[in-house]
Design a protein around this motif. Sequence first.
Motif, PDB file in Angstrom:
ATOM      1  N   ALA A 169       0.834  -1.213   0.000  1.00  0.00           N
ATOM      2  CA  ALA A 169       0.000   0.000   0.000  1.00  0.00           C
ATOM      3  C   ALA A 169       0.860   1.251   0.000  1.00  0.00           C
ATOM      4  N   SER A 170       1.951   1.221   0.752  1.00  0.00           N
ATOM      5  CA  SER A 170       2.862   2.359   0.758  1.00  0.00           C
ATOM      6  C   SER A 170       3.454   2.590  -0.626  1.00  0.00           C
ATOM      7  N   ALA A 171       3.827   1.502  -1.290  1.00  0.00           N
ATOM      8  CA  ALA A 171       4.372   1.642  -2.645  1.00  0.00           C
ATOM      9  C   ALA A 171       3.312   2.167  -3.607  1.00  0.00           C
ATOM     10  N   ASP A 172       2.063   1.725  -3.443  1.00  0.00           N
ATOM     11  CA  ASP A 172       0.985   2.199  -4.312  1.00  0.00           C
ATOM     12  C   ASP A 172       0.727   3.691  -4.117  1.00  0.00           C
ATOM     13  N   LEU A 173       1.025   4.199  -2.916  1.00  0.00           N
ATOM     14  CA  LEU A 173       0.813   5.621  -2.637  1.00  0.00           C
ATOM     15  C   LEU A 173       1.989   6.490  -3.075  1.00  0.00           C
ATOM     16  N   GLY A 174       2.982   5.879  -3.695  1.00  0.00           N
ATOM     17  CA  GLY A 174       4.052   6.665  -4.286  1.00  0.00           C
ATOM     18  C   GLY A 174       5.386   6.623  -3.571  1.00  0.00           C
ATOM     19  N   GLU A 175       5.483   5.923  -2.437  1.00  0.00           N
ATOM     20  CA  GLU A 175       6.760   5.855  -1.739  1.00  0.00           C
ATOM     21  C   GLU A 175       7.689   4.871  -2.443  1.00  0.00           C
ATOM     22  N   ASN A 176       8.972   5.233  -2.485  1.00  0.00           N
ATOM     23  CA  ASN A 176       9.931   4.284  -3.040  1.00  0.00           C
ATOM     24  C   ASN A 176      10.280   3.229  -2.002  1.00  0.00           C
ATOM     25  N   MET A 177      11.103   2.257  -2.408  1.00  0.00           N
ATOM     26  CA  MET A 177      11.407   1.126  -1.535  1.00  0.00           C
ATOM     27  C   MET A 177      12.118   1.579  -0.259  1.00  0.00           C
ATOM     28  N   TRP A 178      13.023   2.557  -0.371  1.00  0.00           N
ATOM     29  CA  TRP A 178      13.808   3.003   0.787  1.00  0.00           C
ATOM     30  C   TRP A 178      12.914   3.655   1.838  1.00  0.00           C
ATOM     31  N   TRP A 179      12.060   4.599   1.402  1.00  0.00           N
ATOM     32  CA  TRP A 179      11.200   5.282   2.367  1.00  0.00           C
ATOM     33  C   TRP A 179      10.087   4.377   2.886  1.00  0.00           C
ATOM     34  N   THR A 180       9.674   3.410   2.073  1.00  0.00           N
ATOM     35  CA  THR A 180       8.715   2.423   2.581  1.00  0.00           C
ATOM     36  C   THR A 180       9.303   1.649   3.735  1.00  0.00           C
ATOM     37  N   PHE A 181      10.601   1.305   3.608  1.00  0.00           N
ATOM     38  CA  PHE A 181      11.252   0.564   4.687  1.00  0.00           C
ATOM     39  C   PHE A 181      11.317   1.411   5.960  1.00  0.00           C
ATOM     40  N   TRP A 182      11.766   2.666   5.835  1.00  0.00           N
ATOM     41  CA  TRP A 182      11.965   3.488   7.028  1.00  0.00           C
ATOM     42  C   TRP A 182      10.656   3.961   7.658  1.00  0.00           C
ATOM     43  N   ARG A 183       9.626   4.199   6.856  1.00  0.00           N
ATOM     44  CA  ARG A 183       8.384   4.747   7.388  1.00  0.00           C
ATOM     45  C   ARG A 183       7.341   3.688   7.725  1.00  0.00           C
ATOM     46  N   VAL A 184       7.487   2.500   7.140  1.00  0.00           N
ATOM     47  CA  VAL A 184       6.488   1.452   7.370  1.00  0.00           C
ATOM     48  C   VAL A 184       7.121   0.216   8.025  1.00  0.00           C
ATOM     49  N   THR A 185       8.116  -0.345   7.359  1.00  0.00           N
ATOM     50  CA  THR A 185       8.682  -1.608   7.834  1.00  0.00           C
ATOM     51  C   THR A 185       9.448  -1.431   9.137  1.00  0.00           C
ATOM     52  N   PHE A 186      10.316  -0.430   9.176  1.00  0.00           N
ATOM     53  CA  PHE A 186      11.167  -0.251  10.356  1.00  0.00           C
ATOM     54  C   PHE A 186      10.359  -0.080  11.643  1.00  0.00           C
ATOM     55  N   PRO A 187       9.323   0.779  11.698  1.00  0.00           N
ATOM     56  CA  PRO A 187       8.540   0.866  12.944  1.00  0.00           C
ATOM     57  C   PRO A 187       7.864  -0.441  13.326  1.00  0.00           C
TER      58      PRO A 187
END
Length: 272
Positions: A169-187
């Motif tokens: 869903a984060s990728a569908d909203l326009g985030e790249n792989m790096w920011w998806t990791f830090w803003r979604v996966t990491f927390p």
Amino acid sequence: MSEVSYIQRRNRPLQYYALIYLAFLYIPVLFLPLFSFNDSIYVAFPLKSFTLKWYEQMFANEPMFAALMNSIRVGVVTSVIATFLGIFAAKAVTRYRMPGRAPVVSFIMLPLVIPGIIFGVALLILMSRLGIRLSLYTITLGHILICVPFAMATLIPRFEGFDKSIEEASADLGENMWWTFWRVTFPMVFPGIIASLLLCFTISFDEFIMAFFLSGTDPTLPLFMWGQLRFPAKLPGVLALGSLILAVSFFVVFFSQWVRTRGIRTQTPSGE
């Protein structure tokens, strides 16, 4: 007879076995703090009297604190690097389809089953062939080797514990792989990261065999304690130091497991 009572009676032998196993495992360890308060250099019954002088001598031992700082530095660097590698390794094996995934994971986990003395001798031969001087850096390298599997074993359940559609869903909203990791996966995996850091630090701090083969002139704390055992008069100080390490290690491991299980529980839907 109710079904609950029947199950309890069937499980009673297992309960007895668990109690006997725990007693066999921990009762000898409990003698360590007991004799650290004994006013005698001999580890024997009966105890003479209660004293704190061995702890006073321990805190006045400058070489011991130098070895302690060496262990802390090695443990911090080891835990950070092993956890960093474990994060991306755990993500790779849980999020991507890799050819030969099972053999790769089994190969990474080999340090869990192969005796440490084998790795110690192998790394010692390798360092000598490459002309690398033994030091705290070589100890750290050996500790990273044995801690990465523990980091992966701690982090893989974290990555498997939340729905990967959140990342999609984060990728569908326009985030790249790096920011998806830090803003979604990491927390989401942060409790597992904390647990991995604490567990790897504890393993590195207590490790002896690898440090024995790869140490130079700067000993870690387990090596320092080993050297002190040659002198009977210094044995009570070692017991006092071992008692403190036992208490701190127990707290760190317990806290890391509590953080890990609490994180998994919070990610599990209430309906499951």
